[in-house]
Design a protein around this motif. Sequence first.
Motif, PDB file in Angstrom:
ATOM      1  N   ILE A  28       4.136  -6.099   9.502  1.00 47.27           N
ATOM      2  CA  ILE A  28       3.934  -5.155   8.496  1.00 47.27           C
ATOM      3  C   ILE A  28       5.188  -4.275   8.385  1.00 47.27           C
ATOM      4  O   ILE A  28       5.792  -3.839   9.363  1.00 47.27           O
ATOM      5  N   LEU A  29       5.836  -4.241   7.042  1.00 48.13           N
ATOM      6  CA  LEU A  29       6.866  -3.498   6.749  1.00 48.13           C
ATOM      7  C   LEU A  29       6.543  -2.218   6.225  1.00 48.13           C
ATOM      8  O   LEU A  29       5.933  -1.996   5.378  1.00 48.13           O
ATOM      9  N   THR A  30       7.266  -1.004   6.910  1.00 37.09           N
ATOM     10  CA  THR A  30       7.022   0.443   6.181  1.00 37.09           C
ATOM     11  C   THR A  30       8.336   0.922   5.790  1.00 37.09           C
ATOM     12  O   THR A  30       9.174   0.778   6.454  1.00 37.09           O
ATOM     13  N   ARG A  31       8.354   1.392   4.541  1.00 33.95           N
ATOM     14  CA  ARG A  31       9.468   1.863   3.808  1.00 33.95           C
ATOM     15  C   ARG A  31       9.077   3.195   3.381  1.00 33.95           C
ATOM     16  O   ARG A  31       7.898   3.589   3.003  1.00 33.95           O
ATOM     17  N   GLU A  32      10.269   3.996   2.961  1.00 28.95           N
ATOM     18  CA  GLU A  32      10.222   5.321   2.225  1.00 28.95           C
ATOM     19  C   GLU A  32       9.830   4.897   0.985  1.00 28.95           C
ATOM     20  O   GLU A  32      10.580   4.189   0.418  1.00 28.95           O
TER      21      GLU A  32
ATOM     22  N   SER B 182       0.895  -1.179  -0.244  1.00 27.65           N
ATOM     23  CA  SER B 182       0.006  -0.069   0.057  1.00 27.65           C
ATOM     24  C   SER B 182       0.981   1.059  -0.072  1.00 27.65           C
ATOM     25  O   SER B 182       1.693   1.230   0.787  1.00 27.65           O
ATOM     26  N   ASN B 183       0.608   2.062  -0.943  1.00 22.23           N
ATOM     27  CA  ASN B 183       1.334   3.438  -0.878  1.00 22.23           C
ATOM     28  C   ASN B 183       0.462   4.373  -0.291  1.00 22.23           C
ATOM     29  O   ASN B 183      -0.665   4.592  -0.358  1.00 22.23           O
ATOM     30  N   SER B 184       1.081   5.219   0.884  1.00 25.59           N
ATOM     31  CA  SER B 184       0.286   6.076   1.632  1.00 25.59           C
ATOM     32  C   SER B 184       1.267   7.104   1.848  1.00 25.59           C
ATOM     33  O   SER B 184       2.240   6.890   2.434  1.00 25.59           O
ATOM     34  N   GLY B 185       1.061   8.548   1.788  1.00 29.17           N
ATOM     35  CA  GLY B 185       1.882   9.559   2.279  1.00 29.17           C
ATOM     36  C   GLY B 185       3.209   9.486   1.883  1.00 29.17           C
ATOM     37  O   GLY B 185       4.008   9.737   2.845  1.00 29.17           O
ATOM     38  N   GLY B 186       3.806   8.942   0.864  1.00 35.14           N
ATOM     39  CA  GLY B 186       5.259   9.086   0.504  1.00 35.14           C
ATOM     40  C   GLY B 186       5.875   7.596   1.049  1.00 35.14           C
ATOM     41  O   GLY B 186       7.073   7.519   0.897  1.00 35.14           O
ATOM     42  N   ASN B 187       5.138   6.965   1.828  1.00 29.76           N
ATOM     43  CA  ASN B 187       5.590   5.618   2.443  1.00 29.76           C
ATOM     44  C   ASN B 187       4.803   4.402   1.629  1.00 29.76           C
ATOM     45  O   ASN B 187       3.658   4.673   1.379  1.00 29.76           O
ATOM     46  N   SER B 188       5.316   3.331   1.969  1.00 33.92           N
ATOM     47  CA  SER B 188       4.734   2.188   1.143  1.00 33.92           C
ATOM     48  C   SER B 188       4.961   1.065   2.525  1.00 33.92           C
ATOM     49  O   SER B 188       5.761   0.876   3.190  1.00 33.92           O
ATOM     50  N   THR B 189       3.640   0.173   2.726  1.00 37.63           N
ATOM     51  CA  THR B 189       3.829  -0.866   3.686  1.00 37.63           C
ATOM     52  C   THR B 189       3.722  -2.141   2.782  1.00 37.63           C
ATOM     53  O   THR B 189       3.177  -2.138   1.837  1.00 37.63           O
ATOM     54  N   ARG B 190       4.312  -3.248   3.517  1.00 39.26           N
ATOM     55  CA  ARG B 190       3.854  -4.531   2.732  1.00 39.26           C
ATOM     56  C   ARG B 190       3.441  -5.565   4.031  1.00 39.26           C
ATOM     57  O   ARG B 190       3.860  -5.623   5.089  1.00 39.26           O
ATOM     58  N   ARG B 191       2.633  -6.401   3.646  1.00 38.90           N
ATOM     59  CA  ARG B 191       2.066  -7.626   4.352  1.00 38.90           C
ATOM     60  C   ARG B 191       2.304  -8.713   3.463  1.00 38.90           C
ATOM     61  O   ARG B 191       1.929  -8.572   2.356  1.00 38.90           O
TER      62      ARG B 191
ATOM     63  N   ASN C 203       7.543   4.994  -3.153  1.00 40.06           N
ATOM     64  CA  ASN C 203       6.721   3.944  -3.811  1.00 40.06           C
ATOM     65  C   ASN C 203       7.135   2.465  -3.481  1.00 40.06           C
ATOM     66  O   ASN C 203       8.330   2.089  -3.446  1.00 40.06           O
ATOM     67  N   TYR C 204       6.160   1.622  -3.472  1.00 44.83           N
ATOM     68  CA  TYR C 204       6.351   0.126  -3.178  1.00 44.83           C
ATOM     69  C   TYR C 204       7.606  -0.403  -4.195  1.00 44.83           C
ATOM     70  O   TYR C 204       8.175  -1.077  -3.955  1.00 44.83           O
ATOM     71  N   ARG C 205       7.278  -0.107  -5.208  1.00 41.83           N
ATOM     72  CA  ARG C 205       8.210  -0.610  -6.405  1.00 41.83           C
ATOM     73  C   ARG C 205       9.652  -0.253  -6.455  1.00 41.83           C
ATOM     74  O   ARG C 205      10.391  -0.895  -6.712  1.00 41.83           O
ATOM     75  N   LEU C 206       9.546   0.967  -5.913  1.00 42.99           N
ATOM     76  CA  LEU C 206      11.278   1.224  -5.411  1.00 42.99           C
ATOM     77  C   LEU C 206      11.484   0.956  -3.918  1.00 42.99           C
ATOM     78  O   LEU C 206      12.648   0.491  -3.787  1.00 42.99           O
ATOM     79  N   ALA C 207      10.471   0.776  -3.005  1.00 42.68           N
ATOM     80  CA  ALA C 207      11.043   0.492  -1.840  1.00 42.68           C
ATOM     81  C   ALA C 207      11.284  -1.084  -1.512  1.00 42.68           C
ATOM     82  O   ALA C 207      12.002  -1.277  -0.752  1.00 42.68           O
ATOM     83  N   PHE C 208      10.649  -1.737  -2.367  1.00 40.30           N
ATOM     84  CA  PHE C 208      10.610  -3.398  -2.182  1.00 40.30           C
ATOM     85  C   PHE C 208      11.234  -4.147  -3.420  1.00 40.30           C
ATOM     86  O   PHE C 208      10.332  -4.746  -3.949  1.00 40.30           O
ATOM     87  N   PRO C 209      12.245  -3.450  -4.096  1.00 37.23           N
ATOM     88  CA  PRO C 209      12.811  -3.951  -5.308  1.00 37.23           C
ATOM     89  C   PRO C 209      12.853  -5.607  -4.974  1.00 37.23           C
ATOM     90  O   PRO C 209      12.864  -6.385  -6.004  1.00 37.23           O
ATOM     91  N   GLU C 210      13.200  -6.219  -3.872  1.00 34.60           N
ATOM     92  CA  GLU C 210      13.558  -7.456  -3.868  1.00 34.60           C
ATOM     93  C   GLU C 210      12.467  -8.476  -3.916  1.00 34.60           C
ATOM     94  O   GLU C 210      12.445  -9.711  -4.454  1.00 34.60           O
ATOM     95  N   ASP C 211      11.071  -7.962  -3.851  1.00 29.28           N
ATOM     96  CA  ASP C 211       9.900  -8.594  -4.037  1.00 29.28           C
ATOM     97  C   ASP C 211       9.426  -8.506  -5.724  1.00 29.28           C
ATOM     98  O   ASP C 211       8.524  -9.253  -6.051  1.00 29.28           O
ATOM     99  N   MET C 212      10.212  -7.801  -6.230  1.00 26.27           N
ATOM    100  CA  MET C 212       9.490  -7.458  -7.720  1.00 26.27           C
ATOM    101  C   MET C 212      10.478  -8.630  -8.686  1.00 26.27           C
ATOM    102  O   MET C 212      11.000  -8.018  -9.690  1.00 26.27           O
TER     103      MET C 212
END
Length: 376
Positions: A301-305, A279-288, A307-316
């Motif tokens: 639940i993991l939160t990173r700074e 989920s993208n929200s307010g400049g951060n993204s979370t992952r479940r 968009n998720y595509r950039l924040a969680f590259p290891e899952d893409m």
Amino acid sequence: MLPDIEKLLQLQVADKEIRKLQEEIAALPKRVAIIESKLAGTKAQLEKARAASKADETNRKKFESVIQDLQGKISKYRDQSLEVKTNDQYKALLHEIQFAEQEIRLNEDRILDVMVNVETRDREVKAAEAELKAETAEIEKEKEEARKITAADEAKLSEWNAKRDGLRGSISDDLLRHYERVMKFRGSGLAEVRDHKCMGCQVMLRPQTYNEVRNGEQLVVCESCQRILYFDPANELKSEPAGSQVHARKRARPKSDAPQAWFYRPDYGDEGEVLIVFSNSGGNSTRRVYEMHSGRQIGDILTREGNYRLAFPEDMTDSTIRLNGHWDESEMDEWSAELPTAALDSLHADLRVAQKEHRSGHKEHAPSTHEHSTAS
Ligand SMILES: [Zn+2]
């Protein structure tokens, strides 16, 4: 199909019939009781109307006797007036007579009021009497009906009980105990397997379990709900092609810029197959992350700074498949440690269609994944 399963299926039919009949027999007196309480209400109304009518009668008599008394007084005053000596005495008697006449008029008005009321009262009493008569007839009819239905139900019940006893006698004790224990807690002891799912609890079966049930050579119980599983090829043939065609036509392409995105990943560390939601929200993204088949949440639940595509590259990874699905963030917060069955089913269904699409020519994702995930 195993002979034991066939017997259990018949037993299940008998158990359901027996339960239905027992419920019907128990419900009939309640229906009669409802009408009886309505009847009591009408009776009370009638009593009230009769009492009011009686009170009117009493009042009328009272006013009439008051008038009689007053008339007596007047004639007494008239007699006295013949013998008075002074003008003052005469005036006083005249005054008394006028007062009594006034009182008579007042009581006559009261009687008139009562007489007008009497008509209304009579109507009320008659209406209540008619209603009571109709309701009494109705309740007699209902009672008679209930008696007939109960007798018929009881006859059917004893037939089904005999049938059930016969079936129980032919099923092994262990199996019967298991069936009855599960039925007691879950309302049914058997569940059909359709579309790789236990139709009793909607949980996906492990491939090995599914194959065992499908082969029909041994008894298999659902690991999740404990129901005894069976497979009916007729139903599988009916549901499979029609369902998948509908899905295939219907599958929407997930939006790449949606604030929430679901993915299937077949290669998530030791866990293997998982469902991931970003989920993208307010400049951060979370992952479940959820386990693919049970829906159990893996990790926090993991939160990173960013968009998720950039924040969680290891899952893409190349083998990741984007799925359709959207749930409110607040709703997802309430899921706590497990995906609800409805969400899990919907994601599974979408994944199956996505994989089918890929197999039939779409090459957006690495083909190796699809072979891997359909091999199981
Ligand atoms: Zn189950």
